[in-house]
Design an enzyme around this catalytic site. Sequence first.
Site: not given
Ligand SMILES: O=P(O)(O)OC[C@H]1O[C@H](OP(=O)(O)OP(=O)(O)O)[C@H](O)[C@@H]1O
Ligand SMILES: O=c1cc[nH]c(=O)[nH]1
Ligand SMILES: [Mg+2]
Length: 210
Positions: A103, A107, A201, A204
């Site tokens: 994500r 944006t 997150d 993370d």
């Molecule tokens: O509902 P949304 O607003 O789309 O957000 C949720 C997304 O954000 C996080 O991934 P992230 O983009 O942080 O990637 P990552 O798993 O690599 O940390 C999570 O694991 C989802 O995939």
């Molecule tokens: O709260 C949140 C939202 C998006 N992605 C995450 O990992 N945590």
């Molecule tokens: Mg993430």
Amino acid sequence: MRVHVADHPLITHKLTVLRDKNTPSPTFRALAEELVTLLAYEATRGVRTTEVTIQTPVAETTGLAISDPKPLVVPILRAGLGMLEGMVKLVPTAEVGFLGMVRNEETLQPDIYAERLPDDLSNRQCFVLDPMLATGGSLIAAIDYLFDRGAVDVTAVCLLGAPEGLAAVEKATEGREVTIVLGALDEKLNEVGYIVPGLGDAGDRLYGTV
Ligand SMILES: O=P(O)(O)OC[C@H]1O[C@H](OP(=O)(O)OP(=O)(O)O)[C@H](O)[C@@H]1O
Ligand SMILES: O=c1cc[nH]c(=O)[nH]1
Ligand SMILES: [Mg+2]
């Protein structure tokens, strides 16, 4: 769209430890896996089965076997990878495919950066794993991707969801066979798109990124 929000003290207990900012990555990973196994029990309630006849040491009887084609489990990288072991523990014969999504934190739009799925998903039951359903953008993109490839029904297993994201997924998937299983439905999203109270997150916290 069917929605199931878990209501079990063991799940709430594990989620409470997961949410705690002082919980270290190794414990976070172990809990994410345990929680998925508990949620997978509900998520697989509609798994397709076929009646089979077997012989016990005592008598012939009929039972159920998971039908072919086997269910496809799709963890959304990165954070969804932390849920894979917990899911395949319960459905060891499932096939596993991967979708890498990130994500854009400005944006809030999702981007697919990697894909390793069977080309043809027609007649396939799919189980998407992603711990966080925030705005819903990532899950909507993942579900669209699977339906475009021919999937017939998609169940998403998420540890936490926000009401705004759940409503967005419902609107975007109207008329399709979609089920969402959540460990908990939280209060809201904050101004930067994080789930409140949430857990921060998930990627993370799973992988120790600061
Ligand atoms: O509902 P949304 O607003 O789309 O957000 C949720 C997304 O954000 C996080 O991934 P992230 O983009 O942080 O990637 P990552 O798993 O690599 O940390 C999570 O694991 C989802 O995939
Ligand atoms: O709260 C949140 C939202 C998006 N992605 C995450 O990992 N945590
Ligand atoms: Mg993430």
